[in-house]
Design a protein around this motif. Structure first.
Motif, PDB file in Angstrom:
ATOM      1  N   ILE A 166      16.709   6.573   6.776  1.00  0.00           N
ATOM      2  CA  ILE A 166      17.310   7.609   5.949  1.00  0.00           C
ATOM      3  C   ILE A 166      16.878   8.956   6.112  1.00  0.00           C
ATOM      4  CG2 ILE A 166      17.407   8.292   3.360  1.00  0.00           C
ATOM      5  CD1 ILE A 166      16.783   5.164   2.562  1.00  0.00           C
ATOM      6  N   PHE A 167      15.771   9.280   6.341  1.00  0.00           N
ATOM      7  CA  PHE A 167      15.253  10.613   6.977  1.00  0.00           C
ATOM      8  C   PHE A 167      15.991  11.267   7.951  1.00  0.00           C
ATOM      9  CE2 PHE A 167      12.470  13.616   9.088  1.00  0.00           C
ATOM     10  CZ  PHE A 167      12.271  14.364   7.991  1.00  0.00           C
ATOM     11  N   ILE A 168      16.368  10.308   8.976  1.00  0.00           N
ATOM     12  CA  ILE A 168      17.123  10.777  10.303  1.00  0.00           C
ATOM     13  C   ILE A 168      18.485  10.758   9.924  1.00  0.00           C
ATOM     14  CG2 ILE A 168      17.511  10.038  12.529  1.00  0.00           C
ATOM     15  CD1 ILE A 168      14.730   8.840  12.644  1.00  0.00           C
ATOM     16  N   THR A 169      19.117   9.696   9.406  1.00  0.00           N
ATOM     17  CA  THR A 169      20.584   9.574   8.988  1.00  0.00           C
ATOM     18  C   THR A 169      20.725   9.627   7.626  1.00  0.00           C
ATOM     19  OG1 THR A 169      20.490   7.182   9.244  1.00  0.00           O
ATOM     20  CG2 THR A 169      20.807   8.244  11.132  1.00  0.00           C
ATOM     21  N   ASP A 170      21.246   8.499   7.061  1.00  0.00           N
ATOM     22  CA  ASP A 170      21.365   8.592   5.531  1.00  0.00           C
ATOM     23  C   ASP A 170      21.384   7.128   5.088  1.00  0.00           C
ATOM     24  OD1 ASP A 170      23.825   7.333   6.308  1.00  0.00           O
ATOM     25  OD2 ASP A 170      25.217   9.142   5.826  1.00  0.00           O
ATOM     26  N   GLU A 171      21.658   6.729   3.979  1.00  0.00           N
ATOM     27  CA  GLU A 171      21.694   5.430   3.253  1.00  0.00           C
ATOM     28  C   GLU A 171      22.661   4.511   3.869  1.00  0.00           C
ATOM     29  OE1 GLU A 171      21.827   8.129   1.559  1.00  0.00           O
ATOM     30  OE2 GLU A 171      20.126   8.168   0.182  1.00  0.00           O
ATOM     31  N   ALA A 172      23.880   5.173   4.324  1.00  0.00           N
ATOM     32  CA  ALA A 172      24.917   4.335   4.792  1.00  0.00           C
ATOM     33  C   ALA A 172      24.585   3.217   6.129  1.00  0.00           C
ATOM     34  CB  ALA A 172      26.309   5.151   5.060  1.00  0.00           C
ATOM     35  N   ILE A 173      23.504   4.082   6.856  1.00  0.00           N
ATOM     36  CA  ILE A 173      23.175   3.565   8.041  1.00  0.00           C
ATOM     37  C   ILE A 173      22.354   2.203   7.708  1.00  0.00           C
ATOM     38  CG2 ILE A 173      21.939   3.740  10.143  1.00  0.00           C
ATOM     39  CD1 ILE A 173      24.529   4.934   9.995  1.00  0.00           C
ATOM     40  N   CYS A 174      21.714   2.311   6.783  1.00  0.00           N
ATOM     41  CA  CYS A 174      20.621   1.243   6.251  1.00  0.00           C
ATOM     42  C   CYS A 174      21.501  -0.141   5.676  1.00  0.00           C
ATOM     43  CB  CYS A 174      19.693   1.838   5.090  1.00  0.00           C
ATOM     44  SG  CYS A 174      18.469   2.857   5.723  1.00  0.00           S
ATOM     45  N   PHE A 175      22.483   0.370   4.956  1.00  0.00           N
ATOM     46  CA  PHE A 175      23.370  -0.686   4.667  1.00  0.00           C
ATOM     47  C   PHE A 175      23.946  -1.432   5.606  1.00  0.00           C
ATOM     48  CE2 PHE A 175      22.835   1.389   0.557  1.00  0.00           C
ATOM     49  CZ  PHE A 175      22.310   0.469  -0.345  1.00  0.00           C
ATOM     50  N   ALA A 176      24.396  -0.368   6.578  1.00  0.00           N
ATOM     51  CA  ALA A 176      25.036  -1.097   7.860  1.00  0.00           C
ATOM     52  C   ALA A 176      24.365  -1.995   8.484  1.00  0.00           C
ATOM     53  CB  ALA A 176      25.664   0.113   8.594  1.00  0.00           C
TER      54      ALA A 176
END
Length: 288
Positions: A166-176
């Motif tokens: 999340i710190f590097i990208t955002d929450e969307a990447i986590c869900f993906a």
């Protein structure tokens, strides 16, 4: 009876399942942290943060007992495949909503309750399936121990990794990432075969009779009463503080998602992996 910790790994089906499950469980904790951080980052509301957690956990008390009795009369392997696919869909929908910047609070609330219902069915199904994956009943204790180890390791690794993502990208990447993480366990469930159930009597009983049987069993066995009392006390008076960790990380400690990941990762108070399935409890007692 001497129990060797790794005896369950001699069962090919169990080994394949654990390989896929270790990835899926890590993704589950990535998903949970991403959801809590997203809610507080966008709303800064402690009430909504607690409401999301309530909606995701309340179904276990409503659906869990019925699900445990219901799954005894159905194919557990197919049921787990279904719950894993439904969980994958939740993560995929959340990722798409965030990617397209169309996510709203009602989406999160509805999807949290949806995921809670899925987990309420999935947890007893996963626990009850362990006895059907090992080669012999005496390996059940080993299977339970190994499953617990993987569950807690994923609980350490998943939130920590999510904080950095999340710190590097955002929450969307986590869900993906979470959506992708469920693919190995779904593939494993299509490959493995479960043993035939030994308890034929339960199939002739109604769901109500199964539930009554579990309640009577829990009431009459001392260690079961103590265990459930412990879960209730810890659940209400200890576990609840973890829900507020995003507030501590962001407002009190003035940190980022990385700090929240560390706080969640090292939270070892107790496990959410609870089971209310009568067949599972029966086999635990039988092999004790």
């Amino acid at each position: 009876m001497v129990v060797h910790t790794f005896d369950a790994l001699k069962s090919k089906n169990f080994s394949i399942y654990m390989a896929g499950q270790s990835v899926a469980l890590t993704g589950m904790w990535v998903q949970k942290l991403a959801a809590s951080w997203l809610v507080y980052r966008t709303t800064e509301s402690a009430f909504l943060l607690g409401l999301v957690e309530l909606l995701s956990n309340a179904p276990i008390f409503i659906v869990g007992l019925v699900a445990g009795a219901w799954l005894e009369k159905h194919d557990i392997r197919r049921l787990i495949i279904a719950t894993q696919i439904l969980t994958l869909l939740h993560a995929l929908i959340m990722a798409l909503l965030i990617f397209t910047d169309t996510i709203q609070m009602w989406h999160i609330l509805f999807l949290s309750f949806y995921l809670g219902v899925v987990f309420a069915v999935d947890m007893p199904a996963r626990q009850a399936s362990l006895i059907l994956m090992v080669n012999k009943n005496s390996d059940l204790k080993s299977a339970i121990a190994l499953h617990s180890v993987i569950f807690n390791l994923s609980r350490l690794i998943g939130p920590t990794a999510a904080g950095f993502i999340i710190f590097i990208t955002d929450e969307a990447i986590c869900f993906a990432i979470t959506a992708v993480s469920y693919i190995p366990v779904i593939a494993a469930l299509f490959i493995i075969k479960f043993r035939a159930r030994e308890n034929k009597v339960a199939k002739k009983q109604s769901i109500i009779q199964d539930i009554v049987e579990v309640v009577k069993y829990s009431k009459n066995v001392y260690y079961m009463r103590v265990m459930f009392a412990f879960f209730i006390v810890v659940g209400f008076f200890s576990y609840s503080y973890s829900v507020m960790l995003p507030i501590y990380a962001k407002d009190v400690l003035h940190g980022s998602s990385q700090l929240l990941g560390f706080l969640q990762g090292f939270f070892w108070s107790w496990s959410n992996d609870r089971c209310f399935c009568s067949s599972c409890i029966y086999h635990y007692e039988k092999t004790a």
